[in-house]
Design a protein around this motif. Structure first.
Motif, PDB file in Angstrom:
ATOM      1  N   ASP A  19       0.829  -1.214   0.000  1.00 56.08           N
ATOM      2  CA  ASP A  19       0.000   0.000   0.000  1.00 56.08           C
ATOM      3  C   ASP A  19       0.860   1.260   0.000  1.00 56.08           C
ATOM      4  OD1 ASP A  19      -2.274  -1.495  -0.055  1.00 56.08           O
ATOM      5  OD2 ASP A  19      -2.747  -1.274   2.077  1.00 56.08           O
ATOM      6  N   LYS A  20       1.903   1.263   0.851  1.00 55.22           N
ATOM      7  CA  LYS A  20       2.780   2.428   0.916  1.00 55.22           C
ATOM      8  C   LYS A  20       3.580   2.594  -0.376  1.00 55.22           C
ATOM      9  CE  LYS A  20       3.359   2.921   5.921  1.00 55.22           C
ATOM     10  NZ  LYS A  20       4.319   2.955   7.050  1.00 55.22           N
ATOM     11  N   ASP A  28       2.637   1.664  -3.427  1.00 55.47           N
ATOM     12  CA  ASP A  28       1.744   2.178  -4.460  1.00 55.47           C
ATOM     13  C   ASP A  28       1.461   3.669  -4.255  1.00 55.47           C
ATOM     14  OD1 ASP A  28       1.656  -0.324  -5.571  1.00 55.47           O
ATOM     15  OD2 ASP A  28      -0.255  -0.888  -4.672  1.00 55.47           O
TER      16      ASP A  28
END
Length: 717
Positions: A377-378, A380
């Protein structure tokens, strides 16, 4: 009443909470040692107290000793009789020995990071429980500042985990996690953060022993001990060889640590601590530790806190950044800026080139994800903050634009004009040039007071330093914004005034060019290369010459000669660089051939055998010390010239910039620290000898002669 440790009582257990006032992190100070001394007496003499817990009132347990205190201790030791210096150096060691033999059990409730002396305090406790946090670090990193763990670390750690297992943590300053510490027997238990104090209290109430393992009859060091034990002999033989390979005997601290462990693990703990104290004193009495502490921590810390920032400008975060040029430098700048949370517009002449620049950031992010350093997530989110484009209109609303295009004045002028048509009126424009004067580049700008140099080093994501260059018309707002930006991306800034090559590029160049001059004289290339490493430089001069490229050295030399005209001072390396580029086609690592050959089969690079044919070795070869001196002195002289010309603003900037910018021998504390340590009169005399033997480039600047005559030093204040 104690100033640095809060004393409370939970029934029959005393709780000592470390809480250094005015600091976000606990550090060992003179006052804290006095407070701990008095509280040990209080605990040991109070019949109502069964034992004591040592913990922290701050999120971290302790960062270690106050380095300014250690620097002062080092300075004081220089003028103190050796035995008095030894007693002073052993103050904390004796205090911790007093604690572990006071007759009452002490338990450490380690609630956060414990480094250096902080970890040594816990090792002197009879029981250690650590918070269940995989990010929590336990380490003895003193070797990184030229010291050894001098409060029992070199003796207690091997007695807990064994000599062989302990050496990497002592010699490299490596950190261990709570789980690793438990596996090695360094801590007794891991508990949730909220339970560490209660777990320690329970241990005391259940009858925890006030006697350390090494004070019990029949104690044996895990894994064996003694000079005649085969495993120990093998361990120290290998450790000595590896240490020499890694340090080239440049740093005294690792050698002292190894000797302290070897001698100390064979004798009772009190004798061992005395041995450790003697080695610590021997290190403190040498200049390396004081110089390294001052530059690597005190002065670097001040730079990180933006000591050169104009106070009259309001602090502002960079929210949106433009980067012009998506090559390796531009792509690296985009990556570290997006990593810091900025929106980044990465611009190049074609969409393909811009996309290629973003692809570099993708590669870096994917490596972090693969190694578990970053979540998907980080990753992306970081990549989403980088927009690769050819559209200058997307710079609208940006706070800062950094130009990282080719080192060509016309190209730089063109992108400056294009960017300024869309940049907000209060935004700052910066050039990442490594050699071209900022004042000249600013002539292409309509607002030169908002034009500044922000010089990164390659690879951007790894190199810790950024050089801020102030042009003749650069205003305080531009300087403040540039410094705020560098702090935001968590790098260390130095501030210099404008000149050709500025500071770092100009002075760094003297390292490979002096090596080339020696090659031309007939000095064997292997001797030159190894002497560079033995002088403390991280890479040999020919290897680093290939990295930056011989072609670049040649082009920079031509450009400098054209710009300076009759004022240009020819260098012996000029002709060699030209010959390599124009006749031999050996331009450096990027072409697979330079001073080194780079085999395509994946085998190790090696010095090009043809060097001996092109530059036949002389019959008489200089000593290693002579070659080392030429390489270091040549760099230091150029640093002094920068200081004399006003390119440098302070000695601290010179030394921090030299070590973190191009890797100048860290054990010296930097070139100006090295000159102070040698002594200015002696340094000037040696420069005169070198100038007579090898050329005017070694002639000491007038400033240096004047300072030597007056008995001044760079760090007198």
């Amino acid at each position: 009443m104690t100033e640095t440790i809060k004393y409370t009582v939970d029934g029959d257990v005393a709780i000592l909470s470390l809480d250094l006032p005015g600091r976000s992190m606990n550090m060992i100070t003179e006052q804290m040692m006095r407070d701990l001394d008095s509280l040990i007496d209080r605990v040991s003499t109070d019949p109502a107290i069964k034992g004591a817990i040592l913990t922290s009132a701050k999120p971290a347990f302790m960062a270690g000793a106050d380095l300014t205190m250690l620097a002062a201790m080092s300075k004081k030791a220089q003028t103190t009789p050796v035995e008095d210096a030894l007693e002073h150096c052993m103050t904390l060691s004796k205090l911790l020995r007093k604690m572990e033999t006071c007759g009452k059990p002490f338990a450490a409730a380690i609630n956060g990071l414990a480094m250096g002396g902080g970890l040594e305090i816990t090792l002197a406790c009879h029981y250690r429980v650590v918070a269940d946090d995989p990010k929590l670090q336990l380490a003895l990193p003193e070797v990184k500042v030229g010291l050894l763990p001098g409060a029992g670390g070199t003796q207690r750690l091997p007695r807990l985990m064994g000599v062989q297992a302990a050496l990497p943590y002592l010699l490299q300053g490596r950190s261990m996690s709570p789980q690793e510490a438990l596996g090695f027997g360094v801590v007794h238990k891991i508990a949730p953060l909220a339970d560490v104090v209660n777990t320690a209290i329970l241990w005391i109430r259940e009858g925890g022993s006030p006697v350390q393992p090494w004070d019990q009859k029949g104690f044996k060091v895990p894994g064996g001990s003694g000079a005649m034990t085969p495993k120990i002999v093998q361990t120290f033989m290998a450790a000595e060889a590896m240490l020499r390979r890694e340090t080239k005997d440049v740093y005294p601290a690792p050698q002292a640590i190894l000797a302290a462990v070897y001698e100390g693990h064979q004798v009772p703990i009190d004798a061992a601590l005395r041995i450790e104290g003697r080695y610590l004193t021997s290190i403190i009495l040498r200049p390396e530790a004081a110089n390294m502490i001052r530059t690597l921590f005190v002065n670097k810390g001040e730079a990180d806190k933006l000591i050169r920032r104009p106070a009259n400008v309001e602090k502002k975060k960079i929210a949106k950044l433009g980067v012009l040029g998506a090559g390796m430098m531009g792509a690296g700048i985009a990556y570290v800026s997006a990593q810091a949370g900025m929106e980044v517009v990465l611009i190049d002449m074609s969409q393909e080139a811009a996309d290629k620049g973003k692809a570099h950031a993708v590669d870096l992010v994917e490596k972090d994800v693969k190694r578990g350093r970053m979540t998907r997530d980080k990753a992306d989110a970081l990549l989403a903050r980088i927009t690769a484009t050819t559209d200058y209109a997307q710079l609208a609303g940006g706070d800062l634009v950094i130009e990282a295009v080719f080192e060509d004045v016309k190209i730089k002028a063109d992108v400056t004009a294009r960017a300024e048509t869309v940049m907000p009126g209060d935004s700052i424009y910066a050039s990442n040039t490594s050699t071209l004067p900022i004042t000249g580049l600013a002539e292409a700008s309509k607002r030169p007071e908002q034009f500044i140099g922000i010089h990164f080093f390659s690879p951007v994501e790894k190199m810790p330093l950024v050089e801020i260059i102030v042009g003749e018309k650069t205003g305080d707002a531009a300087l403040a914004r540039a410094l705020d930006y560098v702090q935001q991306i968590r790098k260390t800034p130095i501030v210099v005034n404008d000149s050709r090559g500025f500071y770092t590029s100009r002075c760094f160049a003297t390292y490979p060019t002096e090596a080339i001059a020696m090659l031309k004289e007939g000095v064997k290339p292997a001797l030159i290369e190894n002497a560079g490493l033995m002088a403390g430089m991280p890479v040999g001069p020919f290897a680093v010459g290939d990295e930056v490229s011989i072609e670049l050295m040649y082009k920079v030399g031509k450009a400098t000669k054209a710009a300076l005209g009759d004022a240009y001072q020819p260098h012996p390396a000029d002709a060699v660089a030209e010959y390599f580029v124009t006749k031999l086609g050996r331009i450096g690592k990027k072409a697979g051939k330079g001073f080194y050959d780079y085999p395509t089969d994946g085998s190790k690079k090696h010095l090009w055998p043809g060097l001996a044919d092109e530059f036949p070795p002389a019959a008489d070869q200089p000593s290693v010390d002579e070659v080392k001196e030429r390489l270091l002195y040549r760099q230091a002289i150029e640093v002094v010239r920068c200081y004399e010309e006003g390119v440098l603003k302070a000695p601290a900037d010179a030394d921090v910039g030299a070590i973190f910018g191009w890797g100048f021998a860290p054990q010296t504390g930097g070139p100006l620290s090295m000159i102070d340590t040698i002594g200015l009169p002696k340094f000037v005399a040696e420069c005169d000898r070198l100038a007579k033997a090898y050329g005017d480039r070694f002639t000491p600047p007038k400033l240096l002669r004047d300072m030597a005559a007056k008995g001044e030093t760079f760090y007198a204040a």
